[in-house]
Design an enzyme around this catalytic site. Structure first.
Site, short mmCIF file in Angstrom:
data_model
loop_
_atom_site.label_atom_id
_atom_site.label_comp_id
_atom_site.label_asym_id
_atom_site.label_seq_id
_atom_site.Cartn_x
_atom_site.Cartn_y
_atom_site.Cartn_z
N SER A 132 -9.96 -1.54 6.90
CA SER A 132 -9.41 -1.31 5.56
C SER A 132 -8.67 -2.46 4.89
CB SER A 132 -8.48 -0.10 5.58
OG SER A 132 -9.24 1.07 5.44
N LYS B 189 0.85 -1.20 0.00
CA LYS B 189 0.00 0.00 0.00
C LYS B 189 0.88 1.25 0.00
CE LYS B 189 -4.01 1.66 2.72
NZ LYS B 189 -4.89 1.33 3.86
N SER C 296 -9.78 1.10 2.81
CA SER C 296 -8.97 1.94 1.98
C SER C 296 -7.86 1.22 1.23
CB SER C 296 -8.34 3.02 2.87
OG SER C 296 -7.47 2.43 3.83
#
Ligand code: GLN
Length: 476
Positions: A178, A79, A154
């Site tokens: 997330s 990420k 996310s």
């Protein structure tokens, strides 16, 4: 099956038997990115050269007969809030769009010690604030099962990259859901670890008392191997306690006879999509068929979790984001400014997206004199009640199960202008986060539109092994 669709164990065995090389596998992932990512938009940076170089280093090491790790030579995606030395790490925010960190996050260092091959950095909601990856400076990530829908968020990029075979495993961060929610939307495994199990050093903080560094994998077994590599205490993160790290792979293929499963009635209430709750119940039935004992329980504080989170998280977020001022961190503003205060207004006004501004305003509001006691302090007290809810439940059962998300992947644009509905979609992931508990999202079926559904397995702190044990039984 293509190389880039294999699991960690299959690959690691394949390397040893010289069936294929890390270079070949890495090329397969990179071509999948080239073929599909213009549509999916899972990556914000692809490191072709770096990945191939690390793959060749690994192949050489192997051919010299040196010892390699289980994760060695296997392509991973991280990420974009993970600091990766020399490679852009933007948090998908305009203010950090050119930021190249001078050092690696602890977890990146650990993965490098495991002969990491990193294919790239993945898309996310700005600063990890969102549940759909629609709040990214670099555009929305699409769901590989249906590109008109969100991949979740996310960490949507990391989930979609894995689901479309652009990597073999990936990492995200799970603060309020997330990793679990995008895992369930994209049909992969996502394990939120116990708060403190994996070092957060070098990963941009969102809400510091909630944040966890958490992996995505293709199987419960893969999750076990990944946790084996990255768990444990770290000098640079004082919230990693010296709790012993078990060998997670020992929890694989263990039977679930007499495992006590609690089903909280609040997780199957009105508001939960019917197909979601039926699919999840069916998975639990299968475990019951293997000898597990299922019991109905209640977690009465569940209904307050969303409110607790959306008060305390913005408070912590607003404090964490103070450092992005266009001087020490973040881009200089485009426009001229009259004085220092004006400079901050310009830099932060241009540099943050709408959702971040909304949360900074909520956070500073609930922390301000006069409102602190009414909101922040009260929310902290209710958070303790949520913790106690779980403690009480775990006196009776070993694990708690329910859906990950009340609904399957929604349409792009459906909730983005309706923040409250978007926040409510976190109702079943936030409680475990509030209590710092490990929770695994495990794919257990598809709905009638062909969209994946995830089962959530929650365990007491530092008992990730129990989640893996139950998921591995289902997998078998
Ligand atoms: N969807 C939640 C939010 O918007 C969770 C975010 C997260 O876990 N990083 O805050």
């Amino acid at each position: 099956m293509r190389l880039n669709e294999l699991t960690i164990r299959e690959i690691s065995e394949g390397f040893k038997e010289k069936k294929f090389s890390s270079r070949e596998l890495t090329e397969a992932c990179l071509s999948a990115i080239k073929e599909k990512d213009f549509e999916i938009n899972a990556f914000v940076t692809v490191d072709n050269e770096g990945a191939l170089e690390s793959a060749e280093d690994f192949d050489k090491k192997l051919s010299r007969g040196e010892e390699v790790s289980v994760l060695g030579g296997i392509p991973v995606a991280l990420k974009d809030n993970f600091n990766t030395k020399g490679i852009k790490s933007t948090c998908c925010s305009p203010i950090l769009r050119d930021f190249v960190p001078p050092y690696d996050a602890s977890v990146v260092k650990m993965l490098k010690g495991n002969e990491m091959v990193m294919v790239g950095k993945t898309n996310m909601d700005e600063y990890a604030c969102g549940g759909s990856t629609e709040h990214s400076y670099f555009g929305t990530t699409k769901n590989p099962f249906d590109v008109s829908r969100v991949a979740g968020g996310s960490s949507g990029g990391s989930a979609a990259a894995l689901a479309s075979s652009m990597c073999i495993y990936s990492f995200g961060t799970d603060t309020g859901g997330s990793v679990r929610q995008p895992a369930s939307f994209c049909g992969v495994y996502g394990m939120k670890v116990t708060y403190g199990r994996v070092s957060r050093s070098g990963v941009t903080a969102m809400a510091s008392s909630w944040d966890t560094i958490s992996p995505f994998g293709r199987s419960a077994e893969d999750i076990a191997y990944i946790l084996d590599a990255v768990s444990g205490d770290d000098y640079y993160d004082s919230t990693t306690p010296g709790v012993e790290v078990p060998d997670y792979s020992e929890f694989l293929n263990k039977d679930v006879k007499n495992l006590k499963i609690g089903l909280p009635k609040e997780y199957f209430d009105r508001g939960i999509d019917k197909e979601v709750s039926e699919t999840v119940k069916y998975a639990v039935k299968r475990l019951e068929g293997m000898g597990a004992k299922v019991e109905k329980i209640s977690l009465p504080m569940t209904k307050y979790a969303v409110a607790v989170y959306y008060i305390t998280m913005p408070a912590e977020l607003s404090a964490n984001l103070e450092r992005f001022d266009g001087i020490r961190y973040g881009k200089k503003p485009e426009k001229d400014s009259k004085n220092l205060i004006d400079y901050y207004f310009q830099a932060r006004g241009e540099g943050f997206g709408e959702e971040i501004k909304r949360r900074i305003m909520m956070g500073t509001y609930v922390l301000s004199a006069g409102y602190y006691d009414a909101y922040y302090k009260k929310a902290q007290k209710v958070r303790t009640l949520i913790v106690k809810d779980f403690e009480k439940a775990f006196e009776k059962v070993d694990v708690i199960m329910g859906p990950v998300s009340p609904i399957p992947a929604f349409k792009i644009g459906e909730l983005v202008d309706d923040p409250l509905s978007m926040y409510m979609a976190d109702a079943l992931t936030i409680p475990a986060s509030a209590a710092g508990l490990p929770a695994l999202s495990c794919p257990v079926g598809l709905n009638s539109d062909g969209l994946p559904i995830g089962l959530q397995i929650i365990a007491p702190q530092f008992k990730e092994g129990l989640c893996i044990q139950a998921a591995s039984a289902l997998e078998s």
